[in-house]
Design an enzyme around this catalytic site. Sequence first.
Site, PDB file in Angstrom:
ATOM      1  CE  LYS A  39      -0.303   3.716  -6.464  1.00  0.00           C
ATOM      2  NZ  LYS A  39      -0.305   3.151  -7.833  1.00  0.00           N
ATOM      3  NE  ARG A  59      -8.014   6.031 -14.874  1.00  0.00           N
ATOM      4  CZ  ARG A  59      -7.547   4.941 -15.498  1.00  0.00           C
ATOM      5  NH1 ARG A  59      -8.357   4.204 -16.237  1.00  0.00           N
ATOM      6  NH2 ARG A  59      -6.288   4.593 -15.377  1.00  0.00           N
TER       7      ARG A  59
END
Length: 482
Positions: free
Chosen positions: A263, A337
Site C-alpha cells: 500500500k 477475502r
Amino acid sequence: MKLTIHSSFQESISQQHLIILVDSEQLQNTETTYSIESLNTLIESTQYKAELNETLALINQTPVCSNSLILGLGKTAELQPAKLAKIAQTIIKASQKKFKQISVDISTLPEKLHYLFALNLTQASYAFDEYKSKKNEFILEQINLIAKTTPLASAQLSLIEAIQSGQNLARDLGNRPGNICFPEYLAEQALSLAAEYPDLLKVTVLDEQQISDLGMNAFLAVSQGSDRPGRIITLEYQAQRQEAPVVLVGKGITFDTGGISLKPGLGMDEMKYDMCGAASVLGAIRALCEAKLPLHVVGTIAAAENMPSAKATRPGDIVTTMSGQTVEILNTDAEGRLVLCDTLTYVKRFNPALVIDIATLTGACVVALGSVLTGLFTPDDELATELNAAGQTIFDRVWRMPVLEDYQEQLDSPFADIANIGGPKAGAVTAACFLQRFTRDYRWAHLDIAGTAWNSGANKGATGRPVPLLMQFLANRVNTNG
C-alpha cells in the site's frame, strides 16, 4: 454507563446536573414544569431561540437543581435521528468532568426516539486514553432519564448497556496499534472473555499447524509473510442450546501493509483498523454475555497480519482453499477475502441457521457509500429485510448492494478456479461474489464495513460499528422466535 428512567426529577440526588431538552415552540412549558425564575427575561436578554443544540445555562434559577441547562431541539416535529448524536455529545461534554450523575429530561423528545437517544448518550461517553500519560478526566457514571411516558423499560436499558459494553470493547481493540493488537492478542482477548463468562462461553483457538492440517491454504497465504502467526478463534455462546446457531465471522487483519502489493505509505497507520470486523464479533459476543439473550451464537475470527517478506505470497501464486477450490492471487492486498473464504468453509461444521461475515473489505465500498452506510450483500431477501430493519431501529444502517451471478465472470482465471480480484469495475460487488462461492451451503450475508468501522481525520478512531446492528438483529430474532 448506568442508565435509569424516572417519571420526574429525583431531587434526593445531590451534586448532579439537570439538562432539559426543549422544543423551540414550547419553551413556556419548561418554565412551568421546573419553576424557572424569570425565564422570559433571560430568553430576551440572551436572544435564546432553542435552536438545535443551542444551550442556555440556568444557575440557581430553578429550585429543583442549582446546576441546570436548557438544550434546544429546534422543532421536535422536524427532528431527525441523525441529529441525536450531536445532542448527546453536547450533554456529555458539558457534564463528564464535573458530575458523577446527571439527569436528562427527554419529555419533549418524540417517544420513538427515546431508545436511540439513550444509546447515543452511552456512545458519546466513550474515550480512548490507554496510551496517553495524561488521562481523560471522566467521572460521569450514571444518567437518569426523565419522561412521564416512554417506551423505555428496564429490558431496553439493559440491552443498551450491554451494547455499550460490547461496542466499547470493539472500539478499544480497533484503536490499539498493531504492535499491541496482533493475532495472538485477539486470541488472548477471547480466552479472557471466556474466563469472565465460563457458563456462557466456550472458546477454541487454532494455531497455524492446525490451520494447515485443515487445508486452509488461502488463509496461510496471507499469514505466512508475517512473523506473527495467524489464528482462527471461535467463541461459542450458549453452546448447550439445541437450535442451529447464528454464526458471525470477522475479518481480523491486525495490520495490513498490502503484502507484496504494498500500500502507499500515506495513511497506512489506519490499517490497524483492518481487524474491526473481528473486533465487532468480540464486541457482539461480550454484549450477548452481558444481555444474556437466549439464543445460540458462534463467533469466528480469522486473525492474521499481512506483511511483505521473503516468505510472503507473490502476485500470481495459486493456492488450494479448504473447500477444494483453487485461487490465483493476483493482488496480495485483496487478502481479506482469502482469510475469510477458508473461515466461511470452516464454519459449516456448526450447521448454521445463517452466517454473517463482517469485514473492512474494499475501498470500493467506501467510494460507493462513504462512512454513513454499511454495504450489505446477500442473495437472501428475508435476511436482507431483517438486517435492514435492525439497522433502522438502532441507526446503524445498511444499504443493500447487488451480489449477482452476472458479476462472477469478472473473477474468472485462466489458471485457477477463481481469481482473488475482479478488475477495476464494481470492486465491492466482485469481492462479495468471491465470498459467495464459499457460502452456497447456508444462508449468508456479507457486511462491508470499510467505510463505517472507523473515522479518519481530526476525530480519528474506531466507531465500534456494526456491534449495535448485530445486537439489534439478534435481539429481534429473540423477540420474533421467543
